[in-house]
Design an enzyme around this catalytic site. Sequence first.
Site, PDB file in Angstrom:
ATOM      1  N   SER A   6       7.561  11.642  33.272  1.00  0.00           N
ATOM      2  CA  SER A   6       6.982  11.817  31.943  1.00  0.00           C
ATOM      3  C   SER A   6       5.590  11.208  31.920  1.00  0.00           C
ATOM      4  CB  SER A   6       7.855  11.121  30.900  1.00  0.00           C
ATOM      5  OG  SER A   6       7.092  10.910  29.730  1.00  0.00           O
ATOM      6  N   HIS A  29       6.724  16.228  32.880  1.00  0.00           N
ATOM      7  CA  HIS A  29       7.342  16.237  31.545  1.00  0.00           C
ATOM      8  C   HIS A  29       6.293  15.769  30.536  1.00  0.00           C
ATOM      9  CE1 HIS A  29      10.862  15.676  28.800  1.00  0.00           C
ATOM     10  NE2 HIS A  29      10.193  14.622  28.351  1.00  0.00           N
ATOM     11  N   ASP A  31       5.450  14.869  26.654  1.00  0.00           N
ATOM     12  CA  ASP A  31       6.060  14.490  25.383  1.00  0.00           C
ATOM     13  C   ASP A  31       5.094  14.728  24.229  1.00  0.00           C
ATOM     14  OD1 ASP A  31       8.682  13.406  26.170  1.00  0.00           O
ATOM     15  OD2 ASP A  31       7.490  11.967  27.311  1.00  0.00           O
ATOM     16  N   MET A  33       4.559  14.485  20.370  1.00  0.00           N
ATOM     17  CA  MET A  33       5.122  13.775  19.205  1.00  0.00           C
ATOM     18  C   MET A  33       4.183  13.915  18.014  1.00  0.00           C
ATOM     19  SD  MET A  33       6.376  10.218  20.916  1.00  0.00           S
ATOM     20  CE  MET A  33       7.083  10.147  22.562  1.00  0.00           C
ATOM     21  N   HIS A  62       8.383  18.722  26.041  1.00  0.00           N
ATOM     22  CA  HIS A  62       9.411  18.143  25.170  1.00  0.00           C
ATOM     23  C   HIS A  62       8.807  17.942  23.784  1.00  0.00           C
ATOM     24  CE1 HIS A  62      12.232  14.433  24.352  1.00  0.00           C
ATOM     25  NE2 HIS A  62      12.474  15.446  23.546  1.00  0.00           N
ATOM     26  N   MET A  64       8.874  16.722  20.296  1.00  0.00           N
ATOM     27  CA  MET A  64       9.531  15.832  19.330  1.00  0.00           C
ATOM     28  C   MET A  64       8.759  15.970  18.027  1.00  0.00           C
ATOM     29  SD  MET A  64      10.158  12.707  21.936  1.00  0.00           S
ATOM     30  CE  MET A  64       8.992  13.435  23.071  1.00  0.00           C
ATOM     31  N   MET A 133      19.264  13.207  25.186  1.00  0.00           N
ATOM     32  CA  MET A 133      18.402  12.019  25.089  1.00  0.00           C
ATOM     33  C   MET A 133      19.241  10.768  25.309  1.00  0.00           C
ATOM     34  SD  MET A 133      15.260  12.870  24.619  1.00  0.00           S
ATOM     35  CE  MET A 133      14.612  11.207  24.339  1.00  0.00           C
ATOM     36  N   GLY A 138      10.746   8.735  21.004  1.00  0.00           N
ATOM     37  CA  GLY A 138       9.569   8.155  20.362  1.00  0.00           C
ATOM     38  C   GLY A 138       8.725   7.272  21.271  1.00  0.00           C
ATOM     39  N   PHE A 139       9.386   6.567  22.184  1.00  0.00           N
ATOM     40  CA  PHE A 139       8.632   5.624  23.012  1.00  0.00           C
ATOM     41  C   PHE A 139       9.174   5.579  24.434  1.00  0.00           C
ATOM     42  CE2 PHE A 139       8.284   4.339  18.630  1.00  0.00           C
ATOM     43  CZ  PHE A 139       6.918   4.118  18.484  1.00  0.00           C
ATOM     44  N   GLY A 140       8.273   5.358  25.380  1.00  0.00           N
ATOM     45  CA  GLY A 140       8.687   5.146  26.759  1.00  0.00           C
ATOM     46  C   GLY A 140       9.114   3.694  26.945  1.00  0.00           C
ATOM     47  N   GLY A 141       9.698   3.409  28.090  1.00  0.00           N
ATOM     48  CA  GLY A 141       9.998   2.025  28.447  1.00  0.00           C
ATOM     49  C   GLY A 141      11.194   1.407  27.746  1.00  0.00           C
ATOM     50  N   GLY A 172      15.034   9.169  29.124  1.00  0.00           N
ATOM     51  CA  GLY A 172      14.979   7.877  28.445  1.00  0.00           C
ATOM     52  C   GLY A 172      15.669   6.780  29.226  1.00  0.00           C
ATOM     53  N   GLY A 173      14.887   5.854  29.760  1.00  0.00           N
ATOM     54  CA  GLY A 173      15.465   4.699  30.447  1.00  0.00           C
ATOM     55  C   GLY A 173      16.069   5.015  31.799  1.00  0.00           C
ATOM     56  N   SER A 194       8.341   5.428  32.754  1.00  0.00           N
ATOM     57  CA  SER A 194       7.896   4.126  33.267  1.00  0.00           C
ATOM     58  C   SER A 194       8.350   3.892  34.707  1.00  0.00           C
ATOM     59  CB  SER A 194       8.350   2.999  32.337  1.00  0.00           C
ATOM     60  OG  SER A 194       9.675   3.189  31.927  1.00  0.00           O
TER      61      SER A 194
HETATM   62  C1  DX5 Z   1      10.804   9.224  24.868  1.00  0.00           C
HETATM   63  C2  DX5 Z   1      10.286  10.351  25.721  1.00  0.00           C
HETATM   64  C3  DX5 Z   1      10.497  10.147  27.150  1.00  0.00           C
HETATM   65  C4  DX5 Z   1       9.815   8.916  27.712  1.00  0.00           C
HETATM   66  C5  DX5 Z   1      10.672   8.381  28.801  1.00  0.00           C
HETATM   67  O1  DX5 Z   1      10.868   9.608  23.562  1.00  0.00           O
HETATM   68  O2  DX5 Z   1      10.910  11.583  25.366  1.00  0.00           O
HETATM   69  O3  DX5 Z   1      10.168  11.290  27.917  1.00  0.00           O
HETATM   70  O4  DX5 Z   1       8.532   9.144  28.205  1.00  0.00           O
HETATM   71  O5  DX5 Z   1      10.116   7.209  29.281  1.00  0.00           O
HETATM   72  P1  DX5 Z   1      10.981   6.162  30.103  1.00  0.00           P
HETATM   73  O6  DX5 Z   1      11.422   6.842  31.352  1.00  0.00           O
HETATM   74  O7  DX5 Z   1      10.025   5.059  30.321  1.00  0.00           O
HETATM   75  O8  DX5 Z   1      12.159   5.773  29.224  1.00  0.00           O
HETATM   76 ZN    ZN Z   2      10.651  13.279  26.774  1.00  0.00          ZN
END
Ligand code: DX5
Ligand code: ZN
Length: 216
Positions: A6, A29, A31, A33, A62, A64, A133, A138-141, A172-173, A194
């Site tokens: 991502s 990928h 994202d 948003m 993706h 969102m 999901m 909404g957020f990475g990491g 995610g994660g 991440s």
């Molecule tokens: C979160 C995104 C993911 C995100 C994953 O809302 O849809 O694609 O970038 O990041 P990691 O792998 O760090 O959880």
């Molecule tokens: Zn995503």
Amino acid sequence: MKIHPSILSADFANLEAELATISSADAAHVDVMDNHFVPNLTLGLPIVSRLFEVSKLPLDIHLMISNPERWAPSYAELGCESVTFHLEAAADPIGLARKIRDIGSKAAIAIKPDTPFEAVAELLPEIDMLLVMTVEPGFGGQKLIPETIVKIAQARKALDSRGLSLAIQVDGGVTESNISQLAEAGADVFVAGSAVFRAENRNLEIAKLRELAHSH
Ligand code: DX5
Ligand code: ZN
């Protein structure tokens, strides 16, 4: 077993160069948003349109966003490999999936951690990929929510028993320490933001993740 890094965790000032560092990935990928469906804002069609021009990798979009009907077809028209929209945001998911496929992209539906698998079960014949999901979008990491893993297994069971062959993506994660468990549950497309972009050698990390997914 496919690895889709991502670019949410990439350097947004150098996206072309960042894409070149993940050349062994199966797709990038992206994202999208809107600060409405999710509490964060990233990028939209003008930037993805340029990314598409410079990327050697297929793009996995993706969305969102609220009202995906408004934007999803444009990403398919660009030539993106797949366009994923959220079940929770779509007024007519079947109609939208058909539209994306008619334009020529793969259509995928994403479900958030609180949305049960049953909500999407009847739509499976209309799509090419289901995105489960594993964090709140909404957020990475973030840390993977373990309760979501059961939905991957439910989806795999449903696909096998109905003779359907769509892909099951997780997002995610995802890390080296949980990817085999996710593969074991039935996922076959892995988004990792991440985990890949923090690695010193990103292609090496992609290879490690792929290997771990295969060896479940
Ligand atoms: C979160 C995104 C993911 C995100 C994953 O809302 O849809 O694609 O970038 O990041 P990691 O792998 O760090 O959880
Ligand atoms: Zn995503």
